[in-house]
Design a protein around this motif. Structure first.
Motif, PDB file in Angstrom:
ATOM      1  N   UNK A 192       0.841  -1.187   0.000  1.00  0.00           N
ATOM      2  CA  UNK A 192       0.000   0.000   0.000  1.00  0.00           C
ATOM      3  C   UNK A 192       0.882   1.245   0.000  1.00  0.00           C
ATOM      4  N   UNK A 193       0.350   2.315  -0.571  1.00  0.00           N
ATOM      5  CA  UNK A 193       1.032   3.595  -0.501  1.00  0.00           C
ATOM      6  C   UNK A 193       0.028   4.672  -0.124  1.00  0.00           C
ATOM      7  N   UNK A 194       0.467   5.659   0.653  1.00  0.00           N
ATOM      8  CA  UNK A 194      -0.398   6.759   1.053  1.00  0.00           C
ATOM      9  C   UNK A 194      -0.586   7.683  -0.136  1.00  0.00           C
ATOM     10  N   UNK A 195      -1.823   7.750  -0.632  1.00  0.00           N
ATOM     11  CA  UNK A 195      -2.110   8.525  -1.836  1.00  0.00           C
ATOM     12  C   UNK A 195      -2.227  10.011  -1.524  1.00  0.00           C
ATOM     13  N   UNK A 196      -2.980  10.362  -0.497  1.00  0.00           N
ATOM     14  CA  UNK A 196      -3.093  11.763  -0.083  1.00  0.00           C
ATOM     15  C   UNK A 196      -3.694  11.850   1.307  1.00  0.00           C
ATOM     16  N   UNK A 197      -3.549  13.024   1.900  1.00  0.00           N
ATOM     17  CA  UNK A 197      -4.152  13.359   3.182  1.00  0.00           C
ATOM     18  C   UNK A 197      -4.941  14.651   3.007  1.00  0.00           C
ATOM     19  N   UNK A 198      -6.219  14.629   3.369  1.00  0.00           N
ATOM     20  CA  UNK A 198      -7.067  15.812   3.247  1.00  0.00           C
ATOM     21  C   UNK A 198      -7.369  16.349   4.645  1.00  0.00           C
ATOM     22  N   UNK A 199      -6.887  17.538   4.959  1.00  0.00           N
ATOM     23  CA  UNK A 199      -7.226  18.115   6.266  1.00  0.00           C
ATOM     24  C   UNK A 199      -8.667  18.601   6.284  1.00  0.00           C
TER      25      UNK A 199
END
Length: 399
Positions: free
Chosen positions: A320-327
């Motif tokens: 798995x890879x972290x695609x994005x983080x939405x605050x």
């Protein structure tokens, strides 16, 4: 002389196929009348599957929570759909119109979308026993109906899913239930329906490990169906209450080719983030994704991870890879469900707690700009969304 020039301009059939595979379905149906060779090419199975892979005409369909009037006497449509580009790119400030499925399905007074794959929607209708129908919204073609057969000894956790078996070129619908008894490891059964000349059900081997389904509708990706589940034997109990944020979540996966179950570890464990909310499964860019939203934190956000290698599907350990983080904050709600990512990184998101035209919004992953598409309807229903692409696949080919 003119014939010689005509021969010089003649294109190889392979190149013609490459060009035609990039055209929308409506135009392809018209081009089938140009000549016999084009009709044979466009009608072939290889071209149909090539067109599915290259289709760039995504659409969004959803079930209505109430009857939508379609005229003075017609109230029988329960599924609407719209173009995704009209939601993502609203440069002219025109309202997006949600339209009903073709008139051919209006005879079904009430039906639900149970899954989508290769441009086909799997619809169910009827009570108390459901009837399955494969339907192509772009061509209006439907399959023969297939009555569902519930697994014996139904438990509380019912799951189902619709997908494509690439190896055998078959579309399949899986239905089952898992019930865990704390005194024994009692498990319920599962069955699979294969859409063929005569749609048929058969029992399949059920998982032996304990699990409980969180969301019954499976997500199809790379030949597998997937569900978010948890291990009920490892629930943290305080008094009479089970703490949701301390459950041990994992993915129940079903390989359509082998017709076998397995389990996938999530990319992040509950211990890594304190008070984890229920994970959500999505399919973005044709890959399985899972989103997490921490609870009780001063910096609320949503993490979305993507599975990177198709060979890992169905295996317990996956990459798995972290695609994005939405605050969250600044207009971003605390409960969000990613639906689609465009090639230029525009994210279409559903807010299950939103109202009216605030249920859907577009988030630019590059600059964090938030926008709301203009909707012609006054209310978006309760999140029963399914994405499908324009397709020439005919359900009648498999029956």
């Amino acid at each position: 002389m003119s014939r010689h020039k005509h021969d010089e301009c003649h294109l190889p059939l392979e190149l013609i196929g490459e060009i035609l595979a990039r055209l929308p379905v409506r135009l392809l149906l018209q081009l089938k009348t140009v000549c016999r060779s084009w009709k044979s090419l466009i009608s072939s199975h290889d071209f149909t599957m090539q067109h599915v892979q290259r289709s760039a005409q995504p659409r969004l369909a959803y079930n209505c929570s109430r009857r939508i009037p379609m005229g003075a006497t017609n109230y029988g449509v329960y599924v609407l759909n719209c173009s995704l580009p009209s939601l993502l790119y609203d440069e002219q400030q025109t309202r997006t119109k949600f339209v009903p499925l073709p008139e051919a399905m209006n005879r079904i007074l009430q039906f639900s979308i149970e899954g989508s794959c290769n441009g086909l929607l799997c619809l169910s209708h009827g009570t108390p026993n459901l009837i399955l129908t494969l339907f192509n919204p772009c061509t209006g073609a439907t399959s023969r109906t297939a009555p569902t057969e519930h697994p014996s000894e139904l438990g509380k956790s019912i799951y189902y899913g619709f997908g494509y078996d690439t190896l055998h070129d078959k579309y399949k619908f899986v239905m089952g239930s898992g019930r865990f008894n704390y005194l024994t490891t009692d498990q319920c059964g599962a069955k699979v329906c294969t859409f063929d000349a005569t749609p048929s059900w058969k029992e399949i081997e059920h998982p032996v490990f304990p699990y409980s389904i969180q969301n019954g509708k499976g997500k199809y990706a790379s030949g597998t169906l997937n569900w978010i589940v948890y291990d009920p034997t490892k629930d943290v109990v305080v008094g009479r209450n089970k703490l949701l944020e301390h459950r041990e979540w994992f993915i129940l996966t079903f390989q359509l080719e082998k017709e076998s179950f397995g389990r996938l570890c999530l990319p992040i464990k509950n211990n890594d983030i304190t008070h984890l909310d229920v994970p959500r499964l999505q399919v973005l860019k044709n890959r399985l994704c899972v989103s997490f939203q921490p609870l009780y934190t001063t910096t609320p956000c949503t993490y979305l991870w993507m599975m990177m290698t198709e060979e890992e599907y169905g295996l317990e350990k996956s990459d798995w890879t972290l695609l994005f983080t939405i605050p969250h904050g600044d207009g971003i709600p605390q409960q969000i469900v990613p639906l689609y990512i465009s090639e230029d990184d525009l994210l279409l998101v559903y807010n299950p707690l939103g109202y009216s035209d605030r249920s859907l919004f577009v988030y630019n992953l590059h600059n964090g700009i938030l926008s709301y598409p203009l909707l012609l309807s006054t209310k978006v229903p309760d999140g029963a969304f399914d994405l499908y692409h324009e397709s020439l696949v005919s359900p009648s080919l498999f029956l």
